[in-house]
Write a protein that holds these residues in place. Structure first.
Motif, mmCIF file in Angstrom:
data_model
loop_
_atom_site.group_PDB
_atom_site.id
_atom_site.type_symbol
_atom_site.label_atom_id
_atom_site.label_comp_id
_atom_site.label_asym_id
_atom_site.label_seq_id
_atom_site.Cartn_x
_atom_site.Cartn_y
_atom_site.Cartn_z
ATOM 1 N N LEU A 153 0.817 -1.208 0.000
ATOM 2 C CA LEU A 153 0.000 0.000 0.000
ATOM 3 C C LEU A 153 0.853 1.260 0.000
ATOM 4 N N ARG A 154 1.958 1.237 0.727
ATOM 5 C CA ARG A 154 2.819 2.420 0.736
ATOM 6 C C ARG A 154 3.298 2.764 -0.669
ATOM 7 N N TYR A 197 -8.648 10.544 -4.407
ATOM 8 C CA TYR A 197 -8.459 11.974 -4.659
ATOM 9 C C TYR A 197 -9.032 12.392 -6.017
ATOM 10 N N TYR A 254 0.249 4.149 -2.665
ATOM 11 C CA TYR A 254 -0.092 5.517 -2.288
ATOM 12 C C TYR A 254 1.004 6.509 -2.668
ATOM 13 N N THR A 310 -7.758 8.839 0.259
ATOM 14 C CA THR A 310 -6.479 8.276 -0.162
ATOM 15 C C THR A 310 -6.085 8.880 -1.507
ATOM 16 N N PRO A 311 -4.843 8.692 -1.926
ATOM 17 C CA PRO A 311 -4.466 9.157 -3.265
ATOM 18 C C PRO A 311 -5.314 8.533 -4.365
ATOM 19 N N VAL A 312 -5.875 7.367 -4.116
ATOM 20 C CA VAL A 312 -6.718 6.708 -5.119
ATOM 21 C C VAL A 312 -8.043 7.438 -5.276
ATOM 22 N N ALA A 329 -4.802 13.300 3.479
ATOM 23 C CA ALA A 329 -4.500 12.105 2.685
ATOM 24 C C ALA A 329 -2.986 11.891 2.668
ATOM 25 N N LYS A 330 -2.340 12.358 1.591
ATOM 26 C CA LYS A 330 -0.888 12.302 1.462
ATOM 27 C C LYS A 330 -0.374 13.705 1.151
#
Length: 348
Positions: free
Chosen positions: A48-49, A187, A52, A183-185, A212-213
């Motif tokens: 996941l890291r 976004y 993302y 999450t970045p997904v 999020a990030k």
């Protein structure tokens, strides 16, 4: 650990929101129901890291995860709680060999049927898994209606929040702040509503806080005042509680979005935030228009909803109080015992 051994086969570890919120956070409820949960994530946090961080999905990492799951599947206990499926991308015939002589409960929070639509040998996999399950848990009404016709032993358990993680008495940010958490997904749902957000910025002064990030700053939307904060389990509740409102935009013509479970709105309830949301899917069941927020479809409607929250005397405060009162209906405090009782009935 005493109790009935329970293999909890999640998609992700603690870093994955769906797995953390629908499985790991209920560990105490499983134990209170007489089970000894043993968590077996499919993907690692390292996977996941990288996802993302923008490195995309990796077929090699996916294959490695599948091999790990295959290697351990024969040693799983007799009772299983499974996120979607045991062996992703493999036909039911392979998975059925490992499920033979085991009782299992499936748990769905997204319309994952879309993933296998039209794929030969996989298109009916979820239907057949549901039909053979001891029970099925669904996060929203769309999923519940889908599975009820295949298996009567079903229950709706929304993706729930821990009310204790949201300090509603927190001091608000000095500038009117609208929160979005994801999450970045996901976004991309903000990017799809860029014009609505720009219309909001033209109408009133506010700042959009994206939790999020931090590296999403490179994808900031022109014309929208934005600030980015790194998400963390420990910090999300405190950051949201300092906002004045929350938003959950979704595309109206996206089948996957229609199957999502409105968890952002549930988090806003827990934080005592009025919300503005697209009238899509489970959003329509969670948000009470005029009581805990507003629905908006066009840029003008998004701007007008925010204008009302900022300028109408007492409106935001009344909606915030109603939101926090309703939050219990979507909380671990309420659904922990329900989850445990369902597992006792179906797997005990």
């Amino acid at each position: 650990m005493n109790g009935i051994p329970l293999g909890v086969c999640t998609r992700y570890g603690m870093l994955g929101a769906s797995s953390r919120l629908r499985y790991y956070n209920f560990c105490g409820a499983f134990e209170a129901a007489g089970f000894a949960p043993c968590f077996r994530p499919f993907f690692s946090d390292a996977y996941l890291r990288k996802l993302y961080a923008g490195k995309g999905k990796s077929g090699i990492r996916g294959a490695a995860a599948l091999l790990r799951r295959l290697a351990g599947a024969a040693f799983l206990p007799e009772r299983l709680l499974i996120e979607y499926e045991l062996l992703p991308e493999l036909p039911l015939g392979v998975e059925a060999r490992f499920l033979r002589n085991r009782r299992y409960v499936l748990n769905f929070d997204d319309d994952v049927w879309l993933k296998y639509a039209g794929r030969k040998g996989l298109e009916d996999k979820y239907d057949r898994l549901v039909a053979g399950a001891a029970g099925v848990i669904c996060a929203n009404d769309l999923l519940l209606e889908r599975v009820r016709r295949l298996n009567p032993e079903t229950v709706k358990i929304p993706t729930a929040v821990d009310l204790d993680a949201f300090p509603v008495s927190a001091e608000k940010f000095p500038r009117f702040t609208v929160g979005w958490i994801g999450t970045p997904v996901t976004y991309r749902y903000l990017e799809l509503h860029a014009e609505a957000l720009r219309e909001m910025a033209r109408a009133v002064d506010f700042e959009l806080l994206v939790i999020a990030k931090k590296n999403l700053e490179s994808r900031a939307l022109p014309g929208v005042p934005m600030r980015f904060e790194e998400w963390s389990t420990e910090g999300e509740g405190a950051l949201l509680a300092r906002c004045h409102a929350g938003i959950m935009p979704l595309p109206a013509d996206d089948a996957f979005a229609a199957g999502k479970s409105a968890f952002k709105l549930i988090q806003y309830l827990a934080a005592g935030l009025p919300a503005i949301a697209s009238p899509v899917g489970e959003n329509c069941n969670v948000l009470r228009s005029g009581e805990t927020g507003f629905f908006a479809s066009t840029p003008v409607e998004w701007a007008e909803a925010l204008r009302c929250l900022i300028r109408e005397d007492g409106l935001r405060e009344r909606m915030a109080a109603d939101a926090r009162r309703l939050a219990f209906d979507y909380s671990i405090q309420k659904y922990g015992p329900i989850y445990g009782e369902f597992l006792q009935r179906t797997l005990g």
